[in-house]
Every structure is written in structure tokens, then in C-alpha cells.
Design a protein around this motif. Structure first.
Motif, PDB file in Angstrom:
ATOM      1  N   SER A  72       4.314 -18.263  -0.266  1.00 21.44           N
ATOM      2  CA  SER A  72       6.028 -18.602  -0.351  1.00 21.44           C
ATOM      3  C   SER A  72       6.375 -18.924   0.890  1.00 21.44           C
ATOM      4  O   SER A  72       7.123 -19.993   0.970  1.00 21.44           O
ATOM      5  N   LEU A 106       5.660 -22.674   1.682  1.00 16.43           N
ATOM      6  CA  LEU A 106       6.356 -23.529   1.034  1.00 16.43           C
ATOM      7  C   LEU A 106       7.778 -23.731   1.666  1.00 16.43           C
ATOM      8  O   LEU A 106       8.212 -24.809   1.529  1.00 16.43           O
ATOM      9  N   MET A 118      -0.156 -15.274  -4.878  1.00 17.63           N
ATOM     10  CA  MET A 118      -0.494 -16.612  -4.841  1.00 17.63           C
ATOM     11  C   MET A 118      -1.828 -17.033  -4.080  1.00 17.63           C
ATOM     12  O   MET A 118      -1.465 -17.100  -2.792  1.00 17.63           O
ATOM     13  N   GLU A 171      -3.652 -21.933  -5.698  1.00 17.62           N
ATOM     14  CA  GLU A 171      -2.801 -22.395  -6.305  1.00 17.62           C
ATOM     15  C   GLU A 171      -1.695 -22.838  -5.190  1.00 17.62           C
ATOM     16  O   GLU A 171      -0.946 -23.758  -5.675  1.00 17.62           O
ATOM     17  N   LEU A 172      -1.888 -22.314  -4.104  1.00 16.14           N
ATOM     18  CA  LEU A 172      -1.003 -23.008  -3.131  1.00 16.14           C
ATOM     19  C   LEU A 172      -1.138 -24.246  -2.805  1.00 16.14           C
ATOM     20  O   LEU A 172      -0.197 -25.341  -2.673  1.00 16.14           O
ATOM     21  N   LYS A 226      -2.321 -26.529  -4.981  1.00 20.52           N
ATOM     22  CA  LYS A 226      -1.905 -27.298  -6.195  1.00 20.52           C
ATOM     23  C   LYS A 226      -0.455 -27.575  -5.972  1.00 20.52           C
ATOM     24  O   LYS A 226       0.145 -28.727  -6.207  1.00 20.52           O
ATOM     25  N   ARG A 227       0.327 -26.555  -5.477  1.00 20.83           N
ATOM     26  CA  ARG A 227       1.834 -26.748  -5.413  1.00 20.83           C
ATOM     27  C   ARG A 227       2.125 -27.815  -4.075  1.00 20.83           C
ATOM     28  O   ARG A 227       2.910 -28.541  -4.402  1.00 20.83           O
ATOM     29  N   THR A 248       1.821 -31.439  -4.776  1.00 21.48           N
ATOM     30  CA  THR A 248       2.738 -32.068  -5.747  1.00 21.48           C
ATOM     31  C   THR A 248       4.037 -32.646  -5.015  1.00 21.48           C
ATOM     32  O   THR A 248       4.952 -33.178  -5.325  1.00 21.48           O
ATOM     33  N   GLN A 249       3.824 -32.207  -3.658  1.00 21.31           N
ATOM     34  CA  GLN A 249       4.888 -32.671  -2.747  1.00 21.31           C
ATOM     35  C   GLN A 249       4.618 -34.004  -1.880  1.00 21.31           C
ATOM     36  O   GLN A 249       3.320 -34.040  -1.647  1.00 21.31           O
TER      37      GLN A 249
END
Length: 451
Positions: free
Chosen positions: A38, A41, A61, A65-66, A68-69, A72-73
Motif C-alpha cells: 500500500s 502504491l 498484499m 498481487e502488488l 499485478k496492481r 495496471t498503471q
């Protein structure tokens, strides 16, 4: 000095984070550490990182998973996965997400730094490719026009808007600013792009010849008219007619041009038949047409008809931030040499200080000359035309408060640059003309950072 790498490390183990802060050299890296995904991000929204070291096993997290997020950016950061538990499955999954590499803890510092460096180099290449692609798109869309300054962005924006219409456009700019390129860009981005783009220069033709070129003539219209000739208005039908240097057109021809624009009809010289055409008119000038109209040298009604949309092209001295881009473009597209050259800092500094009365055309010629004259890997002040020896615009003589030592150093530096130019970059001849030994000349070149 090489650029420091912006690096982050995310790991839930406080001990590992402290170790990284201790061992990662501050001379090479701007390091930030985070305890969870977090925090990463949030940080990534405010700052661009070059490389990220991501621990796989973290609570809440995990690393996968990190990643993957993060993917997306729209970021260019390269990621390296770290874990204390080697897992082939996890490694494969990380690589599928675009990670640069996968390392297991503990790892040697030299190995870690080598991977970070390679990941950083990949990120740099990726960014350069994106910039190059953007520049190529701009060049393609705006017909070789180069620029990222706010003034050129405004020009590009106006081109986009007027290209969608068939309204007349008046392009105003000094000689050498690229007025014809603007006209070509408007045509290329319009729905007339597959039709003719015709150019006529009013300054290079006499009044009678200009009228003949625009409207054509019938057979027998004058002594030498042995056959019918179509004018450029006919040839440009359903396309674009670019009339350059419109301010040089005589009043009688202006009247005929105005009627052709307003009625979309004209007659060939010596003819009686009205010929209807659909032509988009773009004109250009470096004159003040408002002043000319006031003085009776240009028809006011024609000016108002042409001046539906005006594009003011800035001179190069007002967009100097584009000079380095233009130099790179001219060097990359030059055919005068097959040897790859680099631009010396002193050379670029002089280009930035110069006022460019000939604008982009003059810059292109200076770069081409430098590529021909240059005898070394770097283009230097010695490769500039002799005109550049004069003081730049805005130069003020040094204050008497300036120390004598500084004045003497400036004089010596200028003398060396001038001698290099006169000797066409030959350092042996330069040393001889200055009555210096070669070793002393080389020391001076290094001292004054003359490439």
C-alpha cells in the motif's frame, strides 16, 4: 557525473530494510524503503522510480498481487523480485508480470547492484523508445515540424483544428520559420490529403507570369501561347493551393484572386468560359499585411477574406528550448556523412546564445556545415561559421567590478575558440597560431571545457 538511480525496496522485515539502507551506496542511488504494498502504491503516484525491489512474501498484499496492481498503471519502472523462499512457480508468475529478474535472499551486494544496473538500463531504453516514437508521430503528423515548446504546441493545436475545415488560413512568420511545412501539415491532416497540394511563390514571379501561373491561358491568348495551359487553380481542384509570399502580389492580381476565392470560379487568360473549382486556399507572408493594407499596398477586402484563421509561427529565438531537438533531428537525417557525431557542450551553448535571424533554415545549414567540417567525434565551436565569432545579441561588456583574473580567462577562452575556428579544428595549427605548445593547448581545452 552519472545520474543516480531512483530505487525503492518493499519488504515487511524491518531488519532487511535497515540493511538495505546501510549497504546501498548513496552516491549511486536515491533509495526509499517501504514496509508494505500500500505504501508503494501511494508513493508511485507522486514519484517516478527507475527500479523497484519487491519481496514476494508479505502480509495483506504479497509481491505478486502488488506487481499485478503496478502493471495496471502507466509506469516504466522495472521490477526485481526478492524472496527468501525460492519457488519456480512464483518466479514464472513474476516473469509473466514483466519483472526484469528474480533473486533469492541472501544475495551478494555486487550481484544485486549488477541486476539493478541492467534493469535501470532497460528502463532508460524503454523510455527513449517511447520518446522517439512520439517524436516520429509528431514528425509524421506535422510534416517534419519539430518542437515541444509551448508556442509550437499551440501551433500544432491550431493545425489540428483548421485541418478539419476548408476555411482559408493565413500563416505569418519570419523567413525560415517553416511556413510551407505548416501548410503541408494542414493539407496532410485534412480530408483533401489524397488530392493535390500545389505551391506557388509570389516573390519569384513577375505580375504577368504569376497571373498566368494561377489561372492559365487559352491558345492564342498572347504571342507565345501556342497551346492551352491549365492554371494552378485548376490543377489544385479538390485539393490545396498554397500561395507563399502573398504580400508581394500586385493589386491587380489581388483583385482577380479575391474574385476566384469568393466565387470559386475564374477564366483563363484570353478565355470566356467560367471554370468552377473547389480549392482550399492557404497563404503565407513575412510582411505586416495590416500595415500594407493601411498604406494601400494590399487590398483590405482580400486581407479579410484570407485572414479567416491566422497561424503565427514563432521565430526560433522565441523557442530556444526546441534547438536541441532540432539539432538531433538534423544530425539523424543528414546525408553528408556516415560517421556518427556527438554535440559538444560548448557548441550547444553557442547555439543557444545565438539569435538565429535565419531561423530554423539557418540552424539546419549550420548543423550540416558542422557535420562536414568536423574532424573529431564531437562537433565543437571550431566547426561553426566565422559569423558566430561576433558577439551574441544582448551581450553587454563586462563590469569593471569583475576581477581581472576572470576577464583574462574569458579573453583567453574566446581567443582559443576563435583560433580553432580559423584553423578548422586542427589543434596542431591552432597551437602554432597561438604560440602554445600542444600539451599546453590541450590543458587549456580541458580547463575551459572546449571539446
Amino acid at each position: 557525473m552519472s545520474k543516480k538511480i531512483n530505487l525503492f525496496v518493499v519488504d515487511d522485515e524491518a531488519g532487511f530494510r535497515k540493511l538495505m539502507v546501510k549497504v546501498i551506496p548513496r552516491t549511486k542511488y536515491h533509495l526509499e524503503v517501504f514496509s508494505n504494498g500500500s505504501e508503494v502504491l501511494k508513493a508511485i503516484e507522486k514519484k517516478e522510480f527507475d527500479v523497484g525491489l519487491v519481496d514476494i512474501k508479505m502480509p495483506d498484499m504479497d509481491g505478486v498481487e502488488l506487481l499485478k496492481r503496478l502493471r495496471t498503471q502507466n509506469i516504466l519502472t522495472e521490477f526485481v523480485v526478492l524472496t527468501g523462499q525460492a519457488s519456480v512457480a512464483t518466479a514464472i508468475e513474476s516473469m509473466k508480470l514483466g519483472c526484469y529478474d528474480y533473486l533469492t535472499k541472501p544475495t551478494r551486494l555486487d550481484e544485486l547492484e549488477a541486476v539493478i544496473q541492467k534493469a535501470y538500463e532497460k528502463k532508460v531504453i524503454k523510455k527513449e523508445n517511447i520518446i522517439l516514437k512520439e517524436e516520429l508521430q509528431i514528425k509524421d503528423k506535422y510534416y517534419e515540424m519539430i518542437g515541444k515548446s509551448s508556442k509550437m504546441e499551440s501551433v500544432f493545436s491550431l493545425i489540428d483544428k483548421v485541418a478539419k475545415t476548408s476555411s482559408p488560413v493565413l500563416i505569418i512568420g519570419e523567413s525560415g520559420t517553416g511556413k510551407e511545412l505548416v501548410a503541408k501539415a494542414i493539407h496532410k491532416n485534412s480530408n483533401r490529403r489524397d488530392k493535390p497540394f500545389i505551391v506557388i511563390d509570389c516573390a519569384s514571379l513577375s505580375e504577368n507570369l504569376l497571373e498566368n501561373e494561377l489561372f492559365g491561358h487559352e491558345k492564342g491568348a498572347f504571342t507565345d501561347a501556342s497551346s492551352m495551359k491549365r492554371g494552378l487553380f485548376e490543377i489544385a481542384d479538390r485539393g490545396t493551393l498554397f500561395i507563399d509570399e502573398i504580400g508581394e502580389m500586385k493589386l491587380t492580381t489581388q483583385a482577380k484572386l479575391l474574385r476566384a476565392i469568393e466565387t470559386h470560379q475564374f477564366r483563363r487568360l484570353g478565355g470566356i468560359k467560367q471554370i468552377r473549382v473547389d480549392v482550399r486556399i492557404i497563404t503565407a507572408t513575412n510582411r505586416n499585411l495590416v500595415e500594407d493594407a493601411r498604406n494601400g499596398n494590399f487590398r483590405k477586402d482580400l486581407y479579410y477574406r484570407l485572414n479567416v484563421v491566422t497561424i503565427n509561427l514563432p521565430p526560433l529565438r522565441e523557442r530556444k528550448e526546441d534547438i536541441s531537438l532540432l539539432v538531433k533531428h538534423f544530425m539523424a537525417n543528414s546525408q553528408v556523412t556516415t560517421t556518427k557525431k556527438k554535440v559538444g557542450q560548448e557548441f550547444m551553448k553557442i547555439l543557444m546564445e545565438y539569435d538565429w535571424p535565419g531561423n530554423v533554415r539557418e540552424l539546419a545549414n549550420v548543423v550540416e556545415r558542422a557535420l562536414i567540417i568536423s574532424v573529431s567525434e564531437y562537433i565543437t565551436p571550431a566547426d561553426l561559421p566565422i559569423d558566430f565569432c561576433r558577439l551574441p545579441a544582448g551581450y553587454s561588456y563586462p563590469s569593471d567590478k569583475m576581477g581581472l583574473s576572470k576577464l583574462l580567462k574569458d579573453f583567453e577562452r574566446d581567443a582559443i575558440i576563435k583560433a580553432l575556428r580559423e584553423c578548422k579544428g586542427n589543434k596542431i595549427e591552432t597551437a602554432r597560431s597561438l604560440r602554445l605548445s600542444r600539451s599546453k593547448l590541450y590543458r587549456k581545452l580541458k580547463e575551459y571545457r572546449i571539446m
